[in-house]
Design an enzyme around this catalytic site. Structure first.
Site, PDB file in Angstrom:
ATOM      1  N   SER A  58       6.474   1.257  -0.766  1.00  0.00           N
ATOM      2  CA  SER A  58       5.962   1.467  -2.124  1.00  0.00           C
ATOM      3  C   SER A  58       4.605   2.174  -2.069  1.00  0.00           C
ATOM      4  O   SER A  58       3.761   1.868  -1.236  1.00  0.00           O
ATOM      5  CB  SER A  58       5.797   0.107  -2.807  1.00  0.00           C
ATOM      6  N   LYS A 102       7.071   3.053  -6.449  1.00  0.00           N
ATOM      7  CA  LYS A 102       5.655   2.788  -6.744  1.00  0.00           C
ATOM      8  C   LYS A 102       5.516   1.558  -7.645  1.00  0.00           C
ATOM      9  O   LYS A 102       6.300   1.386  -8.596  1.00  0.00           O
ATOM     10  CB  LYS A 102       5.047   4.018  -7.438  1.00  0.00           C
ATOM     11  N   ASN A 145      -6.962   3.545   0.538  1.00  0.00           N
ATOM     12  CA  ASN A 145      -6.579   4.008  -0.790  1.00  0.00           C
ATOM     13  C   ASN A 145      -7.091   3.017  -1.829  1.00  0.00           C
ATOM     14  O   ASN A 145      -7.164   1.816  -1.581  1.00  0.00           O
ATOM     15  CB  ASN A 145      -5.057   4.196  -0.907  1.00  0.00           C
ATOM     16  N   CYS A 158      -2.017  -6.263  -4.181  1.00  0.00           N
ATOM     17  CA  CYS A 158      -2.765  -5.003  -4.336  1.00  0.00           C
ATOM     18  C   CYS A 158      -4.260  -5.311  -4.406  1.00  0.00           C
ATOM     19  O   CYS A 158      -4.698  -6.030  -5.306  1.00  0.00           O
ATOM     20  CB  CYS A 158      -2.321  -4.260  -5.590  1.00  0.00           C
ATOM     21  N   LYS A 169       5.705  -9.573  -1.733  1.00  0.00           N
ATOM     22  CA  LYS A 169       4.890  -8.763  -0.800  1.00  0.00           C
ATOM     23  C   LYS A 169       3.535  -9.424  -0.591  1.00  0.00           C
ATOM     24  O   LYS A 169       2.760  -9.599  -1.536  1.00  0.00           O
ATOM     25  CB  LYS A 169       4.722  -7.350  -1.357  1.00  0.00           C
ATOM     26  N   ASN A 199       0.628  -5.909   3.105  1.00  0.00           N
ATOM     27  CA  ASN A 199      -0.030  -4.926   2.266  1.00  0.00           C
ATOM     28  C   ASN A 199      -1.334  -4.528   2.986  1.00  0.00           C
ATOM     29  O   ASN A 199      -1.563  -4.908   4.133  1.00  0.00           O
ATOM     30  CB  ASN A 199      -0.275  -5.506   0.862  1.00  0.00           C
ATOM     31  N   GLY A 244       3.155  -1.761   8.045  1.00  0.00           N
ATOM     32  CA  GLY A 244       1.749  -1.649   8.420  1.00  0.00           C
ATOM     33  C   GLY A 244       1.642  -0.796   9.669  1.00  0.00           C
ATOM     34  O   GLY A 244       1.826  -1.293  10.772  1.00  0.00           O
ATOM     35  N   GLY A 272       4.842   3.530   5.423  1.00  0.00           N
ATOM     36  CA  GLY A 272       3.925   3.915   4.359  1.00  0.00           C
ATOM     37  C   GLY A 272       3.038   5.080   4.747  1.00  0.00           C
ATOM     38  O   GLY A 272       3.377   6.243   4.538  1.00  0.00           O
TER      39      GLY A 272
END
Ligand code: SIN
Length: 303
Positions: free
Chosen positions: A21, A45, A69, A129, A164, A191, A242, A264
């Protein structure tokens, strides 16, 4: 030829390599380069109840062996996703995972409910996130927050539910346990790790959000360690991610305990990465006389 298929929470994947994602949008740009059926799946996304513009730029910073990011969950909102992207995605011949996020648990429940009436294959609940002021990682860094988000979304989600997880915690196994107890069908991890860069001339952080999430090769050993710890703690299938850049990285992640992997950061510099990784993984299996990709899962032999 090795059998590359894997099954996670009852969903069949043609191979264990999934576009992660965030880096893959909703797939259209990549479909110009290769048929998306070459992928095991696509995690779309992160999608929220309302459209989001995301954080102000700059929102990407390079780092040694990785990137930061702070996109801030830019997305068109769940209704636009269902109307504009899903019918096209459905025709691409691959597993479609809808990654969902929200400012509140109620938001995430509503998104899950809307998606439950569509033909997405799975829902990936993003409680990790690090780039948003409300929601995001705030749900994923305590057992009670992760449990509550999972329990509530579970009530509204008729699809297989992946949760996640964030690596920005003291003990990821406690979070995994809490989420398993509330009815998750699978876990995805990790993540990004919260990081920061500063421009020493201006003394300003490079990212407008000040901090961002670190991904890429730099985080790979941390991800492998966390997948291994979680594999040894819960019974749920794990999607490991990762810093995976090669078929050997994918094999390593699966030996740690992953049933499948997501790719990713590698996609940012090489859009063909997931397809190449799947092909390299197949070569690895054939070269080692391993009959099926699924045989790798949890195969590490610790000292
Ligand atoms: C972002 O949109 O900020 C990245 C998403 C995430 O880290 O989950």
């Amino acid at each position: 030829m090795a059998d590359m298929s894997v099954k996670i929470a009852g969903v069949a994947f043609s191979n264990p390599v999934i576009a992660a994602s965030g880096v893959f949008g909703f797939g259209r740009e990549y479909a110009r380069m290769y048929p998306l059926e070459k992928l095991g799946g696509i995690s779309c996304k992160g999608t929220t109840l309302e459209p989001r513009e995301g954080n102000p730029a700059p929102r990407i910073a390079e780092t040694p062996c990785g990137m930061l990011n702070s996109v801030g969950l830019q997305n068109p909102g769940v209704d636009a996703f269902i109307r504009d992207s899903l019918p096209w995605l459905r025709k691409q011949g691959t597993v479609i995972i809808s990654n969902i996020a929200g400012k509140t648990v109620e938001d995430m429940c509503e998104v899950a409910e809307k998606l439950s009436d569509t033909d997405v294959d799975m829902i990936e609940l993003n409680i990790s996130c690090p780039n948003v002021k409300e929601g995001g990682v705030a749900f994923g860094t305590t057992c009670s927050g992760a449990a509550e988000a999972t329990a509530q979304v579970r009530k509204h989600c008729k699809k297989p539910l992946i949760v996640k997880l964030s690596p920005n915690v003291t003990d990821i196994t406690e979070i995994a346990r809490a989420v398993e107890a509330e009815g998750a069908d699978a876990l995805s991890l990790i993540n990004t790790l919260t990081g920061m860069r500063i421009d020493v001339n201006t003394r300003r952080p490079i990212l407008r959000n000040n901090t961002g999430g670190l991904s890429g090769a730099a985080v790979f050993p941390i991800a492998v360690r966390m997948v291994w710890q979680v594999y040894n703690t819960v019974k749920l299938p794990i999607i490991g991610m990762g810093g995976i850049y090669s078929g050997r990285d994918a094999a390593e992640m699966m030996l740690a305990g992953a049933a499948a992997v997501q790719v990713g950061a590698a996609v940012i510099t090489n859009p063909y990465a997931p397809v190449q990784i799947a092909s390299e993984l197949e070569q690895y299996l054939d070269g080692h006389g391993i009959a099926a990709a699924s045989e790798l899962t949890g195969g590490v032999q610790p000292w």
